[in-house]
Each structure stands twice: as C-alpha cells, then as structure tokens.
Design a protein around this motif. Structure first.
Motif, PDB file in Angstrom:
ATOM      1  N   ALA A 296     -70.375  54.858  61.383  1.00  0.00           N
ATOM      2  CA  ALA A 296     -69.101  55.495  61.072  1.00  0.00           C
ATOM      3  C   ALA A 296     -69.117  56.987  61.331  1.00  0.00           C
ATOM      4  CB  ALA A 296     -68.739  55.237  59.617  1.00  0.00           C
TER       5      ALA A 296
ATOM      6  N   GLY B  47     -60.236  55.340  61.352  1.00  0.00           N
ATOM      7  CA  GLY B  47     -60.366  54.721  60.045  1.00  0.00           C
ATOM      8  C   GLY B  47     -61.793  54.317  59.737  1.00  0.00           C
TER       9      GLY B  47
ATOM     10  N   LEU C  45     -63.774  57.482  59.060  1.00  0.00           N
ATOM     11  CA  LEU C  45     -63.500  58.141  57.782  1.00  0.00           C
ATOM     12  C   LEU C  45     -63.945  57.326  56.586  1.00  0.00           C
ATOM     13  CD1 LEU C  45     -59.941  59.588  58.457  1.00  0.00           C
ATOM     14  CD2 LEU C  45     -62.029  60.907  58.070  1.00  0.00           C
ATOM     15  N   PHE C  46     -63.704  56.002  56.623  1.00  0.00           N
ATOM     16  CA  PHE C  46     -63.879  55.183  55.421  1.00  0.00           C
ATOM     17  C   PHE C  46     -65.052  54.223  55.496  1.00  0.00           C
ATOM     18  CE2 PHE C  46     -59.254  56.024  55.816  1.00  0.00           C
ATOM     19  CZ  PHE C  46     -59.132  56.859  54.716  1.00  0.00           C
ATOM     20  N   GLY C  47     -65.763  54.192  56.608  1.00  0.00           N
ATOM     21  CA  GLY C  47     -66.890  53.268  56.715  1.00  0.00           C
ATOM     22  C   GLY C  47     -68.217  53.987  56.777  1.00  0.00           C
ATOM     23  N   ARG C  48     -68.388  55.027  56.000  1.00  0.00           N
ATOM     24  CA  ARG C  48     -69.580  55.869  56.119  1.00  0.00           C
ATOM     25  C   ARG C  48     -70.863  55.202  55.629  1.00  0.00           C
ATOM     26  NH1 ARG C  48     -68.723  60.940  57.697  1.00  0.00           N
ATOM     27  NH2 ARG C  48     -66.584  61.654  57.819  1.00  0.00           N
TER      28      ARG C  48
END
Length: 397
Positions: A380, A368, A371-374
């Motif tokens: 990330a 997670g 994927l979502f903390g780029r």
C-alpha cells in the motif's frame, strides 16, 4: 531476461496478428467483423479465467517450465492458424489454447525476472517486459505489408510460430539457481491479502480496458476529425512509442531511486484520464496533445504495477501477479468492445469521456489501497529497497 520478454510477446501475438490481419482473414474465410471481435474477446476471456490458477501452477513448477509451456502453447496456436484455420469454430478452438498460453506467459516471465535478475534492475526490466505487448502490436502492423499483402496472411503466423519456437528452445529445461528450485507448497505464500490483490486487479481491468480502447479507436477517431489515414496511423505508432518509452523510463527511475509505490501509479492513471478528457473536449486541434498524454501516462503504469506486486510478495510473485493480471485480460476482452459500441451508438466524444472516467475509477481504487491498506504486506505504501538484501524494509512509510 530475453526469454521472459520473448514469451510475453509470443503469448499475445496470436491475438494481435489476427487483429492486424483482420481484413485479409475476413475476406478469405468469410468472417464478419463482429465474429472477429468475439474471437478476440474469447482469447483474452480465456486468459482471464486461466491467469490466477496458472500463476499458482507456475509458482509450484518453476519459471523455466512455465516459459516452455507458454511458448509451446503459443507456437501451436500460431502454426494452427497457419494450417488449420478454416472458420470461426476452428479459430475459436485455437484461441482457447492460445489464451491459456498467454495466461501462463505473464506469471512465468514475472517469476523469471524476480528470481534471476538482480533486484536493482527489476524496475527497468519489468518495464521492458511490459513493453513486449505493444511491441507485439507493432509486429502485427508490420505483418500487413510484409505478409498479408504479399505472400498471404497465413505466412505471418508461420513467422510468429518461429518466434515462439525460438523462445521454447532458448528457455532452460529447469532453473539452475538454488532459489529457483521448486519450493514446498507451504513456502510460496503471498504477503498481500487477497482482497487487496483483487482490488488491484479491478483497477488494472479498468485502466487496461480504457487505454486499450484508446489504442483500438484512435485511428478511426482521427480520420473522423479530418486527419488523413496515413497521418492517423502515424499518430497511433507515435503513441505506442511514447508508451514504450514511459514504461522504460519509469522502470529506470525506480532502479535509480530504489523506491516505488502505488502513489505513482495512481498519479499516472490520473494524468492519463486528463489526456483522454482533452481528447474528448478538444476535437481536432487538441487531438495530438490529448492522444500523446493519454498514451504516455495511461499506458505507462502497468510495469510499475507488476513491479510493486512482485516486490511486496517475494515468496509468491507468480501466484500474486496471476491474480492481478486477470484484470489485464478482463480489460482487454471487455473494454474495447464496450467503447466501440458506445462510439457507434452515440458519439466518439461520449466514448472518450467514458474512457476517461474508467481511468479515474482505476486511480481512485489505487489511491484507496495506498491510503487505507497500509497493513497489506508492504504494497500500500511506497516500497523502499533494503540495499543489503532483496526484501522491503521493515515498516511501511
């Protein structure tokens, strides 16, 4: 490098020696198994509470002072166990000191490697540093025939105190390189948001709690399935060696490829969960395969986690790993008692399924974040090294 690895091992040595010598200590001091388990939990519970604040202290004071402080605390705990341990209360007081020393040792060692080792060797050496804890467990096992069954369990702590003393004397009084001088507080800032570090700490707690439970109960489970005690002990030793090799090889590959990220950590956690699931479903015939897969992958990712956090936060490696290592200590303190209670009240099969589920949840959290903390300071996505310096490349991939 030597003092960083040594202080990591010395930090957890009081707990692992006590676990290994539990039978001799219990008979001598009339302590019950639940009391010894509570003391073990106290040690890592104190470490969990102290990890983040002591990481900030190490960041301000420097890695040399941090290593000396941690080695001194571990040495006092070990020599205190040899001389002053008389009951649960005295051991508990000593373990408070030891837990704080262990909490100091990890960020101090991380800062030492981040500041003093060439970046193209970070992967292997962080893997080596994380191999120090299983090595301490092996030393605890060797202390049983070497001391506990011969001259007495207290002498094992004297030998452990000698290791801590050597580490204390080997650490410099201050760091001499320019980049190791104490920075103004404003300069030691984390690149990764606190919420991301907390999520990774939770994932670490789930992963470490699960795999420490595998290490704690694999011998008892193997004996229950009909394996001899000697063979069960060899199985645990083999699993520890496989985990050590995985940590070293994965770090070496990071250095060779100049590339690392959370995706690989999530994959290892997933494979570890698969191994424990094989252990739960396969019974005796799949015992070795499940255990080896669980140890190799489920215990092989922690060095990579520290590497990624340090690399994404070059200005504050001690402070940020102090946060993520909180999960390490929480998992070590809570995981094995819960899994042991579940195995006692229900069955080992259910306990292993729960352990596998914890590894899956840890993997989901890591995936997670990936994927979502780029935009999380480079943590990330996979981290590509800039060969012209020691910073992550601009842009997240």
């Amino acid at each position: 490098m030597v003092v960083a690895v040594s202080v990591t091992a010395a930090g957890v040595l009081p707990a692992f020696l006590t676990a290994a010598l539990a039978v001799q200590i219990r008979d001598d001091l009339a302590l019950s198994v639940p009391v010894l388990g509570a003391l073990f939990g106290l040690f890592f519970g104190v470490s969990a509470l102290g990890s983040a604040p002591l990481g900030r202290v190490v960041e301000r004071r420097g890695w040399a002072q941090g290593i000396r402080l941690a080695a001194a605390g571990s040495g006092l705990t070990l020599i205190g166990m040899a001389i002053l341990a008389r009951d649960a209360w005295s051991i508990g007081a000593l373990f408070v000191v030891g837990g704080l020393a262990a909490a100091t040792s990890q960020p101090a060692a991380n800062l030492a490697l981040a500041r003093s080792v060439p970046p193209d060797r970070h992967g292997l050496l962080f893997g080596l540093k994380h191999a120090a804890a299983p090595a301490a467990a092996m030393l605890g096992g060797l202390a049983v025939p070497g001391f506990g069954l011969t001259v007495g369990w207290r002498w094992a702590y004297v030998a452990g105190a000698a290791i801590a003393l050597a580490t204390f004397l080997g650490a410099p009084r201050k760091a001499h390189r320019a980049e190791d001088r104490r920075r103004p507080p404003g300069e030691a800032t984390a690149s990764t948001p606190l919420r991301i570090l907390v999520l990774l700490a939770v994932a670490t707690a789930l992963g470490i709690g699960a795999i420490d439970s595998l290490a704690a109960f694999i011998v008892a489970y193997a004996v229950e399935t009909g394996i001899g005690e000697g063979s069960a002990g060899i199985l645990l030793a083999a699993g520890s060696v496989v985990a050590l090799l995985t940590r070293l090889v994965s770090g070496w590959l990071v250095d060779r490829r100049q590339h690392a990220g959370l995706l690989g950590i999530g994959v290892l956690l997933t494979i570890g969960a698969l191994g424990v699931a094989v252990l739960a479903a396969g019974g005796r015939q799949w015992l070795v395969a499940g255990a080896m897969l669980g140890f190799a992958a489920g215990w092989g990712w922690s060095g990579l986690m520290t590497f990624v956090v340090v690399w994404a936060n070059p200005s504050a490696p001690a402070a940020t790993t102090g946060i993520t290592h909180t999960g390490t200590y929480v998992g070590a303190a809570v995981g094995p008692p819960l899994v042991g209670l579940l195995a006692e009240r229900t069955s080992f099969a259910l306990a292993w399924w729960s352990t596998s589920a914890a590894l899956v949840m840890a993997a989901i959290l890591v995936f997670g974040v990936w994927l979502f903390g780029r935009d999380a300071g480079g943590i990330a996505a996979p981290t590509d090294r800039d060969t012209a310096g020691d910073q992550p490349k601009d842009g997240l991939e």
